[in-house]
Design a protein around this motif. Structure first.
Motif, PDB file in Angstrom:
ATOM      1  N   GLU A  25     -47.851   9.764  97.268  1.00  0.00           N
ATOM      2  CA  GLU A  25     -48.861  10.742  97.236  1.00  0.00           C
ATOM      3  C   GLU A  25     -48.190  11.868  96.378  1.00  0.00           C
ATOM      4  OE1 GLU A  25     -51.514  12.765 101.016  1.00  0.00           O
ATOM      5  OE2 GLU A  25     -49.517  11.750 101.377  1.00  0.00           O
ATOM      6  N   HIS A  26     -48.969  12.126  95.168  1.00  0.00           N
ATOM      7  CA  HIS A  26     -48.669  13.254  94.339  1.00  0.00           C
ATOM      8  C   HIS A  26     -47.346  12.979  93.881  1.00  0.00           C
ATOM      9  CE1 HIS A  26     -52.664  14.686  95.400  1.00  0.00           C
ATOM     10  NE2 HIS A  26     -52.251  15.010  96.787  1.00  0.00           N
ATOM     11  N   PHE A  27     -46.845  11.892  93.344  1.00  0.00           N
ATOM     12  CA  PHE A  27     -45.499  11.486  92.992  1.00  0.00           C
ATOM     13  C   PHE A  27     -45.366  11.812  91.551  1.00  0.00           C
ATOM     14  CE2 PHE A  27     -42.536   8.587  91.196  1.00  0.00           C
ATOM     15  CZ  PHE A  27     -41.451   8.577  92.176  1.00  0.00           C
ATOM     16  N   ASN A  28     -44.342  12.627  91.286  1.00  0.00           N
ATOM     17  CA  ASN A  28     -43.911  13.067  89.821  1.00  0.00           C
ATOM     18  C   ASN A  28     -42.605  12.496  89.535  1.00  0.00           C
ATOM     19  OD1 ASN A  28     -46.441  14.791  88.698  1.00  0.00           O
ATOM     20  ND2 ASN A  28     -45.894  15.765  90.911  1.00  0.00           N
ATOM     21  N   LEU A  29     -42.476  11.898  88.269  1.00  0.00           N
ATOM     22  CA  LEU A  29     -40.997  11.282  87.664  1.00  0.00           C
ATOM     23  C   LEU A  29     -41.153  11.300  85.936  1.00  0.00           C
ATOM     24  CD1 LEU A  29     -38.464  10.261  88.097  1.00  0.00           C
ATOM     25  CD2 LEU A  29     -39.464   8.034  87.941  1.00  0.00           C
ATOM     26  N   PHE A  30     -40.093  11.918  85.809  1.00  0.00           N
ATOM     27  CA  PHE A  30     -39.700  11.778  84.230  1.00  0.00           C
ATOM     28  C   PHE A  30     -38.716  11.331  83.940  1.00  0.00           C
ATOM     29  CE2 PHE A  30     -38.876  13.430  79.934  1.00  0.00           C
ATOM     30  CZ  PHE A  30     -40.009  13.404  79.296  1.00  0.00           C
ATOM     31  N   ILE A  31     -38.864  10.207  82.883  1.00  0.00           N
ATOM     32  CA  ILE A  31     -37.705   9.418  82.764  1.00  0.00           C
ATOM     33  C   ILE A  31     -37.312   9.696  81.152  1.00  0.00           C
ATOM     34  CG2 ILE A  31     -36.504   7.183  82.121  1.00  0.00           C
ATOM     35  CD1 ILE A  31     -38.003   6.351  84.858  1.00  0.00           C
ATOM     36  N   HIS A  32     -36.074  10.146  80.428  1.00  0.00           N
ATOM     37  CA  HIS A  32     -36.017  10.739  79.378  1.00  0.00           C
ATOM     38  C   HIS A  32     -36.020   9.271  78.442  1.00  0.00           C
ATOM     39  CE1 HIS A  32     -35.811  14.846  80.285  1.00  0.00           C
ATOM     40  NE2 HIS A  32     -35.172  14.415  81.314  1.00  0.00           N
ATOM     41  N   PRO A  33     -36.251   9.347  77.017  1.00  0.00           N
ATOM     42  CA  PRO A  33     -35.965   8.288  76.205  1.00  0.00           C
ATOM     43  C   PRO A  33     -34.523   7.619  76.219  1.00  0.00           C
ATOM     44  CG  PRO A  33     -37.377   9.998  75.072  1.00  0.00           C
ATOM     45  CD  PRO A  33     -36.830  10.596  76.159  1.00  0.00           C
ATOM     46  N   GLY A  34     -34.312   6.656  76.371  1.00  0.00           N
ATOM     47  CA  GLY A  34     -33.059   5.967  76.323  1.00  0.00           C
ATOM     48  C   GLY A  34     -32.291   6.105  77.683  1.00  0.00           C
ATOM     49  N   GLU A  35     -32.771   6.602  78.635  1.00  0.00           N
ATOM     50  CA  GLU A  35     -32.212   7.095  80.020  1.00  0.00           C
ATOM     51  C   GLU A  35     -32.025   5.774  80.662  1.00  0.00           C
ATOM     52  OE1 GLU A  35     -32.088  10.734  83.271  1.00  0.00           O
ATOM     53  OE2 GLU A  35     -34.095  10.117  82.457  1.00  0.00           O
ATOM     54  N   LYS A  36     -30.911   5.482  81.553  1.00  0.00           N
ATOM     55  CA  LYS A  36     -30.553   4.649  82.567  1.00  0.00           C
ATOM     56  C   LYS A  36     -30.776   5.070  83.959  1.00  0.00           C
ATOM     57  CE  LYS A  36     -27.414   1.991  79.332  1.00  0.00           C
ATOM     58  NZ  LYS A  36     -27.521   2.693  78.381  1.00  0.00           N
ATOM     59  N   VAL A  37     -31.852   4.699  84.422  1.00  0.00           N
ATOM     60  CA  VAL A  37     -32.137   5.336  85.932  1.00  0.00           C
ATOM     61  C   VAL A  37     -31.829   4.317  86.752  1.00  0.00           C
ATOM     62  CG1 VAL A  37     -34.039   6.259  87.225  1.00  0.00           C
ATOM     63  CG2 VAL A  37     -33.551   6.964  84.839  1.00  0.00           C
ATOM     64  N   ALA A  38     -31.036   4.516  87.770  1.00  0.00           N
ATOM     65  CA  ALA A  38     -30.862   3.571  89.215  1.00  0.00           C
ATOM     66  C   ALA A  38     -31.949   4.054  90.247  1.00  0.00           C
ATOM     67  CB  ALA A  38     -29.515   3.834  89.882  1.00  0.00           C
ATOM     68  N   LEU A  39     -32.703   3.266  90.735  1.00  0.00           N
ATOM     69  CA  LEU A  39     -33.514   3.653  91.687  1.00  0.00           C
ATOM     70  C   LEU A  39     -33.185   2.920  93.295  1.00  0.00           C
ATOM     71  CD1 LEU A  39     -36.350   5.334  91.947  1.00  0.00           C
ATOM     72  CD2 LEU A  39     -37.578   3.185  91.802  1.00  0.00           C
ATOM     73  N   LEU A  40     -32.918   3.872  94.145  1.00  0.00           N
ATOM     74  CA  LEU A  40     -32.263   3.290  95.204  1.00  0.00           C
ATOM     75  C   LEU A  40     -32.941   3.697  96.328  1.00  0.00           C
ATOM     76  CD1 LEU A  40     -29.523   2.782  93.450  1.00  0.00           C
ATOM     77  CD2 LEU A  40     -28.203   3.303  95.547  1.00  0.00           C
ATOM     78  N   GLY A  41     -32.829   2.994  97.508  1.00  0.00           N
ATOM     79  CA  GLY A  41     -33.409   3.283  98.903  1.00  0.00           C
ATOM     80  C   GLY A  41     -33.481   1.925  99.739  1.00  0.00           C
TER      81      GLY A  41
END
Length: 264
Positions: A25-41
């Motif tokens: 619900e109204h979710f926002n996320l910005f991932i930068h160029p070349g960034e390695k992001v771990a999404l946990l949960g």
């Protein structure tokens, strides 16, 4: 523009539901160029749904998703799918030759040099050559009794090779190692990191092997990012991520981890 490397990703005010069940619900996320992001949960936090929205397999109820500033809903599906190299949890190896399994094309249309390069980068070439395996060797025993079978770790490396062969701008790993033991899992993630240089990468997991390789960790709960930062920052925060780390850390170290020493 959309194929610019490395890619920038933005979720802007995205909402999504399964029937009456709100996931985002109204979710926002910005991932930068070349960034390695771990999404946990924990399971059910909405991690895989996020990937399916990004890849265009699901459409948001509201909001927009942008890659390099381009609204993905305006792109032909084929163009969108071409942007991604994805390794999912399910390991689908088909009863076809090695080359076809890598390229998803006929053997005659598979680039031999590119295929062996992908297998080498995934850490499989030496093993296959020692077994006398070629790109024309059939896989699985579904069609031939002498078909090539791979161990769990080898299968994950093969799926990585498949993603490398495709060479998409954005690398996504959706819990691909959950069937492996934690030490093997960590080794596979090291391979993933080696080949993700120059790519924007999203590592999705409910285990912690991916976090030490990531630039940023997002901890997801009920479709919301409740914690965000580096491993050290989230340990110092002492919240859900730190709790998960405390429970799991002994799997990833030779001796039980001392959380106090990490906070120093």
């Amino acid at each position: 523009e959309v194929f610019r490397q490395p890619a920038e990703i933005e979720f802007r005010d995205v909402s999504f539901s399964y029937g009456n069940q709100k996931v985002y619900e109204h979710f926002n996320l910005f991932i930068h160029p070349g960034e390695k992001v771990a999404l946990l949960g924990v399971n059910g936090a909405g991690k895989t749904t996020l990937v399916k929205l990004l890849c265009g397999l699901y459409e948001p109820d509201e909001g927009k998703i942008f890659i390099n500033g381009v609204d993905t809903s305006t792109l032909p599906k084929r163009t969108l799918y071409d942007l991604f190299s994805i390794v999912f949890q399910e390991s689908t190896i088909l009863p076809y030759p090695v080359g076809c399994n890598l390229s998803f094309k006929r053997l005659s249309e598979t680039d031999e040099e590119r295929a062996w390069t992908a297998l080498r980068e995934a850490g499989l070439e030496k093993t296959l050559r020692e077994k006398g395996v070629g790109l024309d060797t059939f896989m699985t025993k579904a069609a031939f009794d002498d078909g090539l079978t791979l161990s769990g770790g080898q299968t994950q490396r093969f799926l990585l090779a498949r993603a490398l062969y495709k060479n998409g701008n954005i690398l996504i790993l959706d819990e691909p190692t959950s069937a492996l033991d934690p030490i093997a899992e960590s080794e596979i993630y090291e391979e993933y990191v080696n080949i993700s240089k120059g790519r924007t990468s999203l590592f999705i997991s409910h285990r912690l092997a991916s976090t030490k390789f990531s630039d940023r960790i997002l901890y997801l709960e009920n479709g919301k990012i409740i914690e965000e930062g580096t491993h050290e920052e989230l340990i110092a925060l002492g919240g859900s991520y730190a709790h998960m780390y405390k429970i799991q850390s002994h799997y990833y170290t030779e001796t039980p981890c001392n959380l106090n020493s990490l906070e120093a």
